[in-house]
Write an enzyme that holds these catalytic residues in place. Structure first.
Site, PDB file in Angstrom:
ATOM      1  N   TYR A  23      48.841  -1.214  51.985  1.00  0.00           N
ATOM      2  CA  TYR A  23      48.611  -1.034  50.675  1.00  0.00           C
ATOM      3  C   TYR A  23      49.798  -1.094  49.660  1.00  0.00           C
ATOM      4  O   TYR A  23      49.967  -0.831  48.381  1.00  0.00           O
ATOM      5  CB  TYR A  23      48.387   0.843  50.552  1.00  0.00           C
ATOM      6  CG  TYR A  23      47.029   1.001  51.159  1.00  0.00           C
ATOM      7  CD1 TYR A  23      45.922   0.799  50.437  1.00  0.00           C
ATOM      8  CD2 TYR A  23      47.097   1.574  52.578  1.00  0.00           C
ATOM      9  CE1 TYR A  23      44.748   1.122  50.976  1.00  0.00           C
ATOM     10  CE2 TYR A  23      45.931   2.045  52.946  1.00  0.00           C
ATOM     11  CZ  TYR A  23      44.659   1.803  52.385  1.00  0.00           C
ATOM     12  OH  TYR A  23      43.464   1.882  53.085  1.00  0.00           O
ATOM     13  N   HIS A  78      32.837   5.641  50.802  1.00  0.00           N
ATOM     14  CA  HIS A  78      31.847   5.274  51.709  1.00  0.00           C
ATOM     15  C   HIS A  78      30.984   6.531  52.093  1.00  0.00           C
ATOM     16  O   HIS A  78      30.163   6.463  53.300  1.00  0.00           O
ATOM     17  CB  HIS A  78      32.553   4.932  52.915  1.00  0.00           C
ATOM     18  CG  HIS A  78      33.605   3.972  52.603  1.00  0.00           C
ATOM     19  ND1 HIS A  78      33.398   2.627  52.244  1.00  0.00           N
ATOM     20  CD2 HIS A  78      34.952   4.304  52.726  1.00  0.00           C
ATOM     21  CE1 HIS A  78      34.596   2.163  52.123  1.00  0.00           C
ATOM     22  NE2 HIS A  78      35.641   2.921  51.993  1.00  0.00           N
ATOM     23  N   ASP A  85      26.218   9.391  42.070  1.00  0.00           N
ATOM     24  CA  ASP A  85      25.462  10.147  41.140  1.00  0.00           C
ATOM     25  C   ASP A  85      26.043  10.363  39.681  1.00  0.00           C
ATOM     26  O   ASP A  85      25.439  10.164  38.707  1.00  0.00           O
ATOM     27  CB  ASP A  85      24.620  11.434  41.718  1.00  0.00           C
ATOM     28  CG  ASP A  85      23.529  11.206  42.632  1.00  0.00           C
ATOM     29  OD1 ASP A  85      23.080   9.901  42.849  1.00  0.00           O
ATOM     30  OD2 ASP A  85      23.517  12.097  43.425  1.00  0.00           O
ATOM     31  N   HIS A  98      39.158  -1.741  45.020  1.00  0.00           N
ATOM     32  CA  HIS A  98      39.790  -1.573  46.081  1.00  0.00           C
ATOM     33  C   HIS A  98      40.976  -2.413  46.664  1.00  0.00           C
ATOM     34  O   HIS A  98      41.204  -3.666  46.328  1.00  0.00           O
ATOM     35  CB  HIS A  98      38.820  -1.611  47.423  1.00  0.00           C
ATOM     36  CG  HIS A  98      37.657  -0.681  47.195  1.00  0.00           C
ATOM     37  ND1 HIS A  98      37.771   0.529  47.648  1.00  0.00           N
ATOM     38  CD2 HIS A  98      36.493  -0.933  46.906  1.00  0.00           C
ATOM     39  CE1 HIS A  98      36.714   1.173  47.302  1.00  0.00           C
ATOM     40  NE2 HIS A  98      35.736   0.106  46.893  1.00  0.00           N
ATOM     41  N   SER A 100      42.567  -2.985  49.410  1.00  0.00           N
ATOM     42  CA  SER A 100      42.540  -3.621  50.487  1.00  0.00           C
ATOM     43  C   SER A 100      41.103  -4.448  50.468  1.00  0.00           C
ATOM     44  O   SER A 100      40.309  -3.858  49.810  1.00  0.00           O
ATOM     45  CB  SER A 100      42.696  -2.904  51.849  1.00  0.00           C
ATOM     46  OG  SER A 100      41.588  -2.065  51.875  1.00  0.00           O
ATOM     47  N   ARG A 109      33.725   1.080  56.422  1.00  0.00           N
ATOM     48  CA  ARG A 109      34.176   0.767  54.965  1.00  0.00           C
ATOM     49  C   ARG A 109      33.362  -0.426  54.369  1.00  0.00           C
ATOM     50  O   ARG A 109      33.730  -0.717  53.319  1.00  0.00           O
ATOM     51  CB  ARG A 109      35.575   0.449  55.174  1.00  0.00           C
ATOM     52  CG  ARG A 109      36.685   1.247  55.613  1.00  0.00           C
ATOM     53  CD  ARG A 109      38.063   0.897  55.545  1.00  0.00           C
ATOM     54  NE  ARG A 109      38.980   1.776  56.277  1.00  0.00           N
ATOM     55  CZ  ARG A 109      39.333   3.120  55.937  1.00  0.00           C
ATOM     56  NH1 ARG A 109      39.025   3.443  54.747  1.00  0.00           N
ATOM     57  NH2 ARG A 109      40.063   3.788  56.517  1.00  0.00           N
TER      58      ARG A 109
END
Length: 137
Positions: A23, A78, A85, A98, A100, A109
């Protein structure tokens, strides 16, 4: 002036400390200052929570009067049908981000409940993905 929310989910408050090999070394608060400097013509807002309900509440809060939501839901990507919703229930468009490449990581993932509710998804480009998502709006 456009209003865009950057919405980060669980553990993203640890950016710069958590798994820097995955990250990076920069905190999101520091990066957010860079984003604000890059986009002075956009009213950028930032919210992070480790709690699913707080993220849903924030989507509801801005989902009818902002121009865009940039969402990195972390692990909720995930697992959270409720967050998906919420994105479906509002009129503000979203882009999923994301840091990564989630498709190059553990198999759990690889699936996102959010992607089908978003205009697009950016993954694997580090923090730059947020900039690209803002540029989309």
């Amino acid at each position: 002036m456009k209003k865009i929310l950057i919405l980060n989910g669980p553990n993203l408050n640890l950016l710069g400390k958590r798994e820097p090999g995955v990250y990076g070394n920069q905190s999101f608060d520091d990066y957010f200052e860079t984003l604000k400097s890059t986009f002075p013509e956009i009213e950028l807002h930032y919210f992070q929570s480790n709690h699913e309900g707080a993220l849903i509440d924030k989507v509801h809060e801005v989902g009818f009067n902002f121009d865009g939501i940039v969402i990195n839901a972390g692990g909720y990507t995930h697992t959270s049908i409720a967050l998906a919703d919420a994105l479906s229930a509002v009129t503000t468009p979203a882009v999923e981000v994301h840091i990564s490449n989630i498709h190059a990581r553990e198999s759990f993932r690889h699936h996102s409940y959010l992607t089908s509710r978003c205009k697009g998804m950016i993954c694997g480009l580090g923090l730059r993905g947020y900039e690209l998502a803002v540029r989309y709006f």
